[in-house]
Design an enzyme around this catalytic site. Structure first.
Site, PDB file in Angstrom:
ATOM      1  N   ARG A  11      80.352  -6.715  56.636  1.00  0.00           N
ATOM      2  CA  ARG A  11      79.688  -7.282  57.809  1.00  0.00           C
ATOM      3  C   ARG A  11      79.305  -8.749  57.622  1.00  0.00           C
ATOM      4  O   ARG A  11      79.458  -9.544  58.545  1.00  0.00           O
ATOM      5  CB  ARG A  11      78.493  -6.429  58.223  1.00  0.00           C
ATOM      6  CG  ARG A  11      77.312  -6.448  57.287  1.00  0.00           C
ATOM      7  CD  ARG A  11      76.249  -5.475  57.748  1.00  0.00           C
ATOM      8  NE  ARG A  11      76.744  -4.104  57.706  1.00  0.00           N
ATOM      9  CZ  ARG A  11      76.365  -3.155  58.543  1.00  0.00           C
ATOM     10  NH1 ARG A  11      75.502  -3.405  59.491  1.00  0.00           N
ATOM     11  NH2 ARG A  11      76.854  -1.930  58.437  1.00  0.00           N
ATOM     12  N   THR A  12      78.823  -9.139  56.444  1.00  0.00           N
ATOM     13  CA  THR A  12      78.407 -10.534  56.266  1.00  0.00           C
ATOM     14  C   THR A  12      79.606 -11.470  56.287  1.00  0.00           C
ATOM     15  O   THR A  12      79.595 -12.501  56.972  1.00  0.00           O
ATOM     16  CB  THR A  12      77.619 -10.699  54.948  1.00  0.00           C
ATOM     17  OG1 THR A  12      76.475  -9.847  54.974  1.00  0.00           O
ATOM     18  CG2 THR A  12      77.163 -12.141  54.773  1.00  0.00           C
ATOM     19  N   ARG A  67      78.913 -15.555  48.314  1.00  0.00           N
ATOM     20  CA  ARG A  67      78.173 -14.377  47.878  1.00  0.00           C
ATOM     21  C   ARG A  67      78.546 -14.138  46.425  1.00  0.00           C
ATOM     22  O   ARG A  67      79.727 -14.127  46.075  1.00  0.00           O
ATOM     23  CB  ARG A  67      78.513 -13.150  48.722  1.00  0.00           C
ATOM     24  CG  ARG A  67      77.916 -11.863  48.137  1.00  0.00           C
ATOM     25  CD  ARG A  67      77.978 -10.701  49.092  1.00  0.00           C
ATOM     26  NE  ARG A  67      76.984 -10.848  50.143  1.00  0.00           N
ATOM     27  CZ  ARG A  67      76.634  -9.855  50.967  1.00  0.00           C
ATOM     28  NH1 ARG A  67      77.190  -8.667  50.857  1.00  0.00           N
ATOM     29  NH2 ARG A  67      75.731 -10.054  51.892  1.00  0.00           N
ATOM     30  N   LYS A  76      91.686 -14.087  36.675  1.00  0.00           N
ATOM     31  CA  LYS A  76      92.410 -14.583  35.503  1.00  0.00           C
ATOM     32  C   LYS A  76      91.519 -15.445  34.614  1.00  0.00           C
ATOM     33  O   LYS A  76      91.999 -16.104  33.707  1.00  0.00           O
ATOM     34  CB  LYS A  76      93.623 -15.399  35.963  1.00  0.00           C
ATOM     35  CG  LYS A  76      94.579 -14.621  36.863  1.00  0.00           C
ATOM     36  CD  LYS A  76      95.643 -15.527  37.445  1.00  0.00           C
ATOM     37  CE  LYS A  76      96.501 -14.782  38.464  1.00  0.00           C
ATOM     38  NZ  LYS A  76      97.463 -15.668  39.135  1.00  0.00           N
TER      39      LYS A  76
END
Length: 306
Positions: free
Chosen positions: A55-56, A105, A83
Site C-alpha cells: 500500500r505505501t 523504506r 549482489k
C-alpha cells in the site's frame, strides 16, 4: 523543508501547511475526468524499497503519477543490492540518473537521513525500522481532521504494539504538536522503556481507556519484528486488547476507529468493527494518496505552482 524524514522535525506550521495542501489536492483531482495535475511534469520520483510493501509503495507511485511525474520503482530484492551494493552506491547511482526525489523504506532506522548526505534531491521517509513513518501519521491526522472537524483538544488512543511501531511514534509527535491528547494503551511488554519521556498518557486497561476518546488507532501486532514472546497467546491478546463490538459500544458515538493496515482481523480488531461505518480504514488509504501528493508537490516545487 527540503526532506521529510520524521514528524518530530516538522513545525506545527509545516504540518498544517501539508494538511491544507492535501485538502487542495483532493479538491483539485476529485471529479476530474483524468485525475492528474501537471505540477511535477518532467520530474523523476524513485521508490527505493528495501522492505516489502504494497500500500505505501503503490500510494507513493499513484501520488507521483497524478502529479505527472516519471516514476521508477526500485525493489532491493531484485536489484544490485542483492549482489552486495551498498546504500551509498545505490544513492550515487540514483543521483547519476537525475532523481529529483527518492522515497525510501528501509529496515534500518536512520537510513533516510544517511541518504540525504549523498543525494541532491528530496528524500522522503516511507518507514525506517521502528523509527518513523511520517506520511502515515500525516494521512492519519488528515483523516481525523476531516472526520472530527479538527485535532486541537481531541483525545486519541493508540492501542497495541507500541514498542515496534514507527506509526505510533510518528503519530505521537505529530498529533501532540497539533494539540491532541495522546493516550497509549497496551501490555507493559509492548511499551518502550523510554516512554516516560514521551508527551503521552499511559494506560493498560483498554475498556477504561475508551471512555471519552475521539479516535482509537489500533496497531497491527508486528510478529515479524518480535524476537521474543511479548504476550501468552493470540487469543489472550485479543481478549485484553482487541477492539470488538462490545468495546466499540464503550466509545462515544462520534468516535472513529483507525488502523494503518494491514490488519490482523480477529486479533487486534474484529472484522465487524473493521467493516463498520465508524472505521476509517479505507478512507485512510484514499487520503494517503492526497497526502503524498501534497508532500511531493511541496518538496519539489516549494509550493510555487500547481
Amino acid at each position: 523543508m527540503k526532506h521529510l524524514l520524521t514528524t518530530k522535525e516538522l513545525t506545527r506550521e509545516e504540518a498544517e501547511l501539508i494538511l491544507d495542501v492535501t485538502e487542495q489536492m483532493a479538491e483539485a483531482v476529485t471529479g476530474r475526468e483524468v485525475p492528474k495535475l501537471p505540477a511535477l511534469r518532467g520530474r523523476t520520483v524513485v521508490n527505493l524499497f528495501y522492505e516489502d510493501s504494497t500500500r505505501t509503495r503503490t500510494s507513493f507511485e499513484t501520488a507521483a503519477k497524478r502529479l505527472s511525474a516519471d516514476v521508477v520503482n526500485f525493489a532491493a530484492k531484485t536489484s544490485s543490492v542483492n549482489k552486495g551494493e551498498s546504500l551509498r552506491d545505490t544513492a550515487l547511482t540514483l543521483q547519476a540518473m537525475g532523481a529529483d526525489a527518492v522515497v525510501i523504506r528501509h529496515p534500518a532506522a536512520g537510513a533516510p537521513q544517511r541518504l540525504t548526505e549523498w543525494l541532491d534531491g528530496a528524500v522522503l521517509n516511507a518507514g525506517d525500522g521502528t523509527h518513523a513513518h511520517p506520511t502515515q501519521a500525516l494521512l492519519d491526522a488528515y483523516t481525523m481532521r476531516r472526520r472530527l472537524g479538527g485535532i486541537e483538544g481531541r483525545t486519541v488512543a493508540i492501542v497495541g504494539d507500541i514498542l515496534h511501531s514507527r506509526v505510533a511514534r510518528s503519530n505521537i509527535w505529530l498529533l501532540t504538536k497539533l494539540g491532541a491528547n495522546v493516550r497509549l494503551v497496551g501490555p507493559p511488554t509492548l511499551l518502550p522503556k523510554d516512554i516516560d519521556d514521551w508527551p503521552v498518557e499511559i494506560a493498560y486497561d483498554l475498556d477504561a481507556s475508551l471512555k471519552g476518546v475521539d479516535a482509537v488507532m489500533m496497531l497491527r501486532v508486528q510478529h515479524e519484528r518480535q524476537n521474543a514472546a511479548f504476550f501468552p497467546t493470540a487469543n489472550e491478546y485479543a481478549r485484553l486488547y482487541g477492539l470488538d463490538e462490545r468495546r466499540l459500544a464503550l466509545m462515544p458515538d462520534h468516535a472513529i476507529v483507525m488502523h494503518p493496515g494491514p490488519m490482523n482481523r480477529g486479533m487486534e480488531i474484529a472484522a465487524s468493527v473493521a467493516d463498520s461505518p465508524r472505521a476509517t480504514i479505507t478512507e485512510q488509504v484514499t487520503n494517503g494518496v492526497w497526502v503524498r501528493m501534497a508532500v511531493l508537490y511541496l518538496l519539489l516545487t516549494n509550493g510555487e505552482s500547481k
